[in-house]
Design a protein around this motif. Structure first.
Motif, short mmCIF file in Angstrom:
data_model
loop_
_atom_site.label_atom_id
_atom_site.label_comp_id
_atom_site.label_asym_id
_atom_site.label_seq_id
_atom_site.Cartn_x
_atom_site.Cartn_y
_atom_site.Cartn_z
N THR A 127 0.85 -1.24 -0.08
CA THR A 127 0.13 0.09 0.07
C THR A 127 0.98 1.17 -0.10
O THR A 127 1.39 1.70 1.11
N LEU A 149 -3.14 4.50 2.18
CA LEU A 149 -3.77 4.54 3.41
C LEU A 149 -4.13 5.94 3.89
O LEU A 149 -4.73 6.21 4.87
N LEU A 188 -9.93 3.91 7.98
CA LEU A 188 -8.64 3.30 7.80
C LEU A 188 -8.68 2.07 8.39
O LEU A 188 -8.05 1.05 8.22
N ARG A 189 -9.67 2.10 9.71
CA ARG A 189 -9.64 0.93 10.31
C ARG A 189 -10.19 -0.41 9.78
O ARG A 189 -9.82 -1.45 9.63
N VAL A 242 -7.73 -1.38 6.85
CA VAL A 242 -6.72 -2.35 7.44
C VAL A 242 -7.19 -3.82 7.85
O VAL A 242 -6.47 -4.68 7.73
N SER A 293 -5.92 -7.18 6.34
CA SER A 293 -5.14 -7.94 7.49
C SER A 293 -5.74 -9.47 7.11
O SER A 293 -5.13 -10.43 7.34
N TRP A 344 4.38 -6.63 4.81
CA TRP A 344 3.55 -5.31 4.11
C TRP A 344 4.51 -4.21 3.85
O TRP A 344 5.06 -3.65 4.86
N PRO A 384 -1.36 4.36 10.84
CA PRO A 384 -2.01 3.13 10.71
C PRO A 384 -1.09 1.95 11.57
O PRO A 384 -1.48 0.86 11.83
N LEU A 435 -2.04 -1.77 12.48
CA LEU A 435 -1.20 -2.98 11.94
C LEU A 435 -0.76 -3.92 13.19
O LEU A 435 -0.74 -5.20 13.22
N GLU A 486 -3.29 -6.29 14.54
CA GLU A 486 -3.38 -7.42 13.34
C GLU A 486 -2.37 -8.32 13.56
O GLU A 486 -2.12 -9.17 12.56
#
Ligand SMILES: C[S@@+](CC[C@H](N)C(=O)[O-])C[C@H]1O[C@@H](n2cnc3c(N)ncnc32)[C@H](O)[C@@H]1O
Length: 213
Positions: free
Chosen positions: A110, A114, A122-123, A126, A130, A139, A181, A185, A188
């Motif tokens: 990305t 983002l 954004l949540r 992502v 994920s 990533w 972000p 991340l 996740e």
């Protein structure tokens, strides 16, 4: 939101405003991703990263997603000019709604994507990405950022206020500032492996890796 109107101008605008800087950010960690078999390039725009990926990752297949048909058409044209013979699928998708289905990827990319989204969007983006990532996925992520202190912070805020003003008018993106972000991340299961900052902290290029749970 659509980048269709901007697509014919994106390349020359980047050359005039940033020279080769954004491409350096995009490709900074490309040789550090191991040997992925299946890569997902999201919000890929006109395909400059895809062309570099084809050179650097000869054994890899690619899925290229973008909401803009005009950007996808340019990415496809750039791809065809390379003469590369890897498998590539170009697909229009809105990443706020997209679901991977059964496909799983060991590399996500990305670049300058983002930062198009508000914190709430954004949540979601992502989380959607994920869900498509394998347990050991890498990533690659390049974006704008605001340094913590000093004149680089003031400068970044001024540059980004202008940039967001322009992109909100030209494309209708919902974001009005850069949302970090990193926390999403990490939640996740991704850990930051490498990071380089460019242009007095205005840009960063990251390599994240997911660790098997
Ligand atoms: C600022 S451009 C970045 C393009 C390219 N990755 C680069 O490095 O220059 C953002 C890209 O994300 C795409 N995009 C924006 N919102 C999107 C969404 N919701 N779903 C998928 N793609 C989107 C745009 O069409 C555009 O190609």
């Amino acid at each position: 939101m659509s980048f269709d109107r901007l697509a014919p101008h994106y390349r020359w605008m980047e050359a005039v405003l940033a020279g080769g800087l954004l491409q350096r950010c995009r490709t900074r960690w490309l040789t550090d991703v191991g040997q992925p078999r299946c890569a997902l390039l999201v919000g890929e725009g006109n395909g400059r990263m895809l062309v570099e990926c084809a050179r650097a990752l000869p054994g890899c297949e690619f899925l290229v997603l973008d909401q803009s048909q005009a950007m996808l058409a340019q990415a496809r044209r750039n791809w065809e000019q390379t003469g590369a013979n890897q498998s590539v699928v170009f697909q229009q998708a809105d990443l706020r709604e997209w679901r991977a289905g059964s496909a799983r990827f060991d590399l996500l990319i990305t670049n300058f994507f983002l930062d198009c989204f508000s914190p709430t969007e954004l949540r979601r983006v992502v989380a959607n990405l994920s869900a498509a990532a394998l347990p050991n996925a890498r990533w690659l992520l390049a974006d704008f950022t605001v340094p913590a202190t000093g004149w680089p912070r003031l400068r970044a805020r001024a540059v980004l206020a202008l940039a967001y003003g322009f992109f909100r008018c030209a494309t209708g993106i919902s974001a009005s500032r850069v949302a970090d972000p990193g926390e999403l991340l990490r939640a996740e299961g991704f850990l930051l492996q490498r990071q380089e900052r460019f242009n007095h902290g205005l840009l960063h290029a990251d390599l994240w890796m997911r660790h098997e749970k």
